[in-house]
Design a protein around this motif. Structure first.
Motif, PDB file in Angstrom:
ATOM      1  N   PRO A  89      87.005  -8.912 -48.362  1.00  0.00           N
ATOM      2  CA  PRO A  89      87.934  -9.028 -47.221  1.00  0.00           C
ATOM      3  C   PRO A  89      88.173 -10.472 -46.783  1.00  0.00           C
ATOM      4  O   PRO A  89      89.285 -10.811 -46.354  1.00  0.00           O
ATOM      5  CB  PRO A  89      87.262  -8.205 -46.109  1.00  0.00           C
ATOM      6  CG  PRO A  89      85.853  -8.005 -46.532  1.00  0.00           C
ATOM      7  CD  PRO A  89      85.851  -8.056 -48.027  1.00  0.00           C
ATOM      8  N   VAL A  90      87.158 -11.331 -46.907  1.00  0.00           N
ATOM      9  CA  VAL A  90      87.321 -12.726 -46.489  1.00  0.00           C
ATOM     10  C   VAL A  90      88.326 -13.448 -47.399  1.00  0.00           C
ATOM     11  O   VAL A  90      89.172 -14.214 -46.947  1.00  0.00           O
ATOM     12  CB  VAL A  90      85.948 -13.437 -46.483  1.00  0.00           C
ATOM     13  CG1 VAL A  90      86.092 -14.939 -46.599  1.00  0.00           C
ATOM     14  CG2 VAL A  90      85.201 -13.089 -45.202  1.00  0.00           C
ATOM     15  N   LEU A  91      88.231 -13.162 -48.686  1.00  0.00           N
ATOM     16  CA  LEU A  91      89.156 -13.785 -49.631  1.00  0.00           C
ATOM     17  C   LEU A  91      90.585 -13.296 -49.379  1.00  0.00           C
ATOM     18  O   LEU A  91      91.544 -14.081 -49.458  1.00  0.00           O
ATOM     19  CB  LEU A  91      88.725 -13.455 -51.061  1.00  0.00           C
ATOM     20  CG  LEU A  91      89.285 -14.369 -52.133  1.00  0.00           C
ATOM     21  CD1 LEU A  91      88.741 -15.779 -51.952  1.00  0.00           C
ATOM     22  CD2 LEU A  91      88.895 -13.863 -53.517  1.00  0.00           C
ATOM     23  N   ALA A  92      90.714 -12.007 -49.066  1.00  0.00           N
ATOM     24  CA  ALA A  92      92.039 -11.464 -48.758  1.00  0.00           C
ATOM     25  C   ALA A  92      92.621 -12.151 -47.524  1.00  0.00           C
ATOM     26  O   ALA A  92      93.813 -12.485 -47.488  1.00  0.00           O
ATOM     27  CB  ALA A  92      91.948  -9.947 -48.541  1.00  0.00           C
ATOM     28  N   LEU A  93      91.775 -12.404 -46.520  1.00  0.00           N
ATOM     29  CA  LEU A  93      92.234 -13.091 -45.306  1.00  0.00           C
ATOM     30  C   LEU A  93      92.610 -14.543 -45.620  1.00  0.00           C
ATOM     31  O   LEU A  93      93.650 -15.043 -45.166  1.00  0.00           O
ATOM     32  CB  LEU A  93      91.140 -13.043 -44.233  1.00  0.00           C
ATOM     33  CG  LEU A  93      91.558 -13.530 -42.853  1.00  0.00           C
ATOM     34  CD1 LEU A  93      92.604 -12.608 -42.235  1.00  0.00           C
ATOM     35  CD2 LEU A  93      90.351 -13.636 -41.920  1.00  0.00           C
ATOM     36  N   GLY A  94      91.792 -15.204 -46.416  1.00  0.00           N
ATOM     37  CA  GLY A  94      92.085 -16.584 -46.805  1.00  0.00           C
ATOM     38  C   GLY A  94      93.381 -16.676 -47.587  1.00  0.00           C
ATOM     39  O   GLY A  94      94.199 -17.581 -47.371  1.00  0.00           O
ATOM     40  N   CYS A 150      96.849 -18.698 -46.665  1.00  0.00           N
ATOM     41  CA  CYS A 150      97.530 -19.585 -47.626  1.00  0.00           C
ATOM     42  C   CYS A 150      98.998 -19.203 -47.802  1.00  0.00           C
ATOM     43  O   CYS A 150      99.875 -20.054 -47.799  1.00  0.00           O
ATOM     44  CB  CYS A 150      96.901 -19.401 -49.008  1.00  0.00           C
ATOM     45  SG  CYS A 150      95.759 -20.653 -49.455  1.00  0.00           S
ATOM     46  N   ASP A 151      99.227 -17.925 -47.984  1.00  0.00           N
ATOM     47  CA  ASP A 151     100.575 -17.443 -48.309  1.00  0.00           C
ATOM     48  C   ASP A 151     101.529 -17.549 -47.134  1.00  0.00           C
ATOM     49  O   ASP A 151     102.748 -17.561 -47.333  1.00  0.00           O
ATOM     50  CB  ASP A 151     100.522 -15.965 -48.756  1.00  0.00           C
ATOM     51  CG  ASP A 151      99.885 -15.802 -50.132  1.00  0.00           C
ATOM     52  OD1 ASP A 151      99.809 -16.807 -50.866  1.00  0.00           O
ATOM     53  OD2 ASP A 151      99.466 -14.675 -50.464  1.00  0.00           O
ATOM     54  N   HIS A 152     101.006 -17.558 -45.899  1.00  0.00           N
ATOM     55  CA  HIS A 152     101.885 -17.465 -44.734  1.00  0.00           C
ATOM     56  C   HIS A 152     101.847 -18.662 -43.804  1.00  0.00           C
ATOM     57  O   HIS A 152     102.377 -18.619 -42.703  1.00  0.00           O
ATOM     58  CB  HIS A 152     101.577 -16.170 -43.958  1.00  0.00           C
ATOM     59  CG  HIS A 152     101.871 -14.931 -44.760  1.00  0.00           C
ATOM     60  ND1 HIS A 152     100.932 -14.327 -45.538  1.00  0.00           N
ATOM     61  CD2 HIS A 152     103.022 -14.224 -44.937  1.00  0.00           C
ATOM     62  CE1 HIS A 152     101.466 -13.275 -46.150  1.00  0.00           C
ATOM     63  NE2 HIS A 152     102.733 -13.189 -45.805  1.00  0.00           N
ATOM     64  N   ILE A 153     101.217 -19.757 -44.271  1.00  0.00           N
ATOM     65  CA  ILE A 153     101.155 -20.970 -43.440  1.00  0.00           C
ATOM     66  C   ILE A 153     102.560 -21.428 -43.041  1.00  0.00           C
ATOM     67  O   ILE A 153     102.806 -21.785 -41.887  1.00  0.00           O
ATOM     68  CB  ILE A 153     100.416 -22.099 -44.194  1.00  0.00           C
ATOM     69  CG1 ILE A 153      98.912 -21.887 -44.108  1.00  0.00           C
ATOM     70  CG2 ILE A 153     100.773 -23.460 -43.626  1.00  0.00           C
ATOM     71  CD1 ILE A 153      98.115 -22.925 -44.875  1.00  0.00           C
ATOM     72  N   GLY A 154     103.475 -21.404 -43.993  1.00  0.00           N
ATOM     73  CA  GLY A 154     104.843 -21.879 -43.721  1.00  0.00           C
ATOM     74  C   GLY A 154     105.514 -21.066 -42.632  1.00  0.00           C
ATOM     75  O   GLY A 154     106.102 -21.617 -41.694  1.00  0.00           O
ATOM     76  N   GLU A 155     105.386 -19.734 -42.726  1.00  0.00           N
ATOM     77  CA  GLU A 155     105.992 -18.841 -41.722  1.00  0.00           C
ATOM     78  C   GLU A 155     105.388 -19.077 -40.334  1.00  0.00           C
ATOM     79  O   GLU A 155     106.086 -19.042 -39.324  1.00  0.00           O
ATOM     80  CB  GLU A 155     105.760 -17.370 -42.100  1.00  0.00           C
ATOM     81  CG  GLU A 155     106.707 -16.857 -43.168  1.00  0.00           C
ATOM     82  CD  GLU A 155     106.278 -15.472 -43.650  1.00  0.00           C
ATOM     83  OE1 GLU A 155     106.573 -14.482 -42.964  1.00  0.00           O
ATOM     84  OE2 GLU A 155     105.623 -15.391 -44.717  1.00  0.00           O
ATOM     85  N   ILE A 156     104.072 -19.302 -40.298  1.00  0.00           N
ATOM     86  CA  ILE A 156     103.403 -19.535 -39.015  1.00  0.00           C
ATOM     87  C   ILE A 156     103.855 -20.869 -38.413  1.00  0.00           C
ATOM     88  O   ILE A 156     104.167 -20.955 -37.225  1.00  0.00           O
ATOM     89  CB  ILE A 156     101.866 -19.479 -39.185  1.00  0.00           C
ATOM     90  CG1 ILE A 156     101.443 -18.034 -39.471  1.00  0.00           C
ATOM     91  CG2 ILE A 156     101.147 -20.002 -37.946  1.00  0.00           C
ATOM     92  CD1 ILE A 156      99.979 -17.859 -39.811  1.00  0.00           C
ATOM     93  N   ASP A 157     103.932 -21.912 -39.252  1.00  0.00           N
ATOM     94  CA  ASP A 157     104.409 -23.215 -38.770  1.00  0.00           C
ATOM     95  C   ASP A 157     105.826 -23.086 -38.193  1.00  0.00           C
ATOM     96  O   ASP A 157     106.117 -23.633 -37.123  1.00  0.00           O
ATOM     97  CB  ASP A 157     104.413 -24.243 -39.917  1.00  0.00           C
ATOM     98  CG  ASP A 157     102.995 -24.744 -40.238  1.00  0.00           C
ATOM     99  OD1 ASP A 157     102.085 -24.493 -39.435  1.00  0.00           O
ATOM    100  OD2 ASP A 157     102.823 -25.375 -41.289  1.00  0.00           O
ATOM    101  N   ASP A 158     106.697 -22.355 -38.891  1.00  0.00           N
ATOM    102  CA  ASP A 158     108.079 -22.165 -38.421  1.00  0.00           C
ATOM    103  C   ASP A 158     108.103 -21.426 -37.086  1.00  0.00           C
ATOM    104  O   ASP A 158     108.834 -21.800 -36.164  1.00  0.00           O
ATOM    105  CB  ASP A 158     108.894 -21.364 -39.449  1.00  0.00           C
ATOM    106  CG  ASP A 158     109.158 -22.170 -40.718  1.00  0.00           C
ATOM    107  OD1 ASP A 158     108.888 -23.393 -40.713  1.00  0.00           O
ATOM    108  OD2 ASP A 158     109.619 -21.579 -41.711  1.00  0.00           O
TER     109      ASP A 158
END
Lengths: 128, 128
Positions: free
Chosen positions: B97-102, B106-114
């Motif tokens: 589960p920790v790897l899935a969260l990590g 990673c995959d959604h950093i851009g969306e969060i920054d926006d």
């Protein structure tokens, strides 16, 4: 992608990933996300369902999740006006790993408590 | 168990689950777990691979993970003696589960920054 590749991928950019994890791995955030995954809720309804969260901490958590684009805030045209919180599409995609982490925590609390007791007993006898 | 049932299950005992999440959802813990899932490592090797972690913070994180029974600490019979850290069986079960969260982070950093930029622009215009 195997576990190993996944690990290398996460570790490529630890500063930015770490920043996201600090936000979404926060215990109150996790509990709010788990709750909202059951459906949209009003503030007091959320507060009632998360034991131990203060008004101020819930306000702060919801605002941070809204800022991250994980939770939406809708003012309902009722009298008095009420505010409803829901997971966005981004928040829904997050709820899967977050729920898996929450479930792991639930399933292994006993083992962690036991490990802590053993550690503390061992270190007490060394330190004293 | 469906997502909905999983959610109710996690929320049954939010205080204790919250306590575990505070520990394992911490960003440095997540990054150490992700790294050790690639194999056992020595202290300096871990430090080199996690950008931005201080000596003191890594010491504290490893000690807390050892106390939780997630990481084992083995003194190698070398000269000078070296210490190797590895995931325990409990830690290995957590790494999924920790790897899935990590990976999600990673995959959604851009969306969060926006989302954050949009939120800040919106609230700046309201607040000023």
């Amino acid at each position: 992608m195997g576990m190993t590749d996944g690990g290398r991928y996460v570790l490529k950019d630890t500063r930015r990933v770490g920043r996201v994890l600090t936000r979404v791995g926060d215990k109150w955030s996790v509990l709010v996300i788990v709750l909202l995954q059951l459906g949209p809720r009003r503030f007091n309804d959320i507060k009632r369902n998360i034991e131990g969260i203060s008004q101020q901490m819930l306000t702060r958590t919801l605002r941070a999740l809204e800022r991250d684009g994980i939770v939406s805030r809708t003012i309902l045209p009722s009298s008095p006006p009420q505010v409803e919180y829901a997971l966005t599409k981004l928040g829904q995609s997050l709820s899967e790993p977050v729920l898996a982490l929450g479930k792991w925590a639930c399933d292994h609390i006993g083992e962690i408590d036991d490990a802590q007791s053993r550690f503390d007993a061992r270190h007490e006898s060394i330190d004293n």
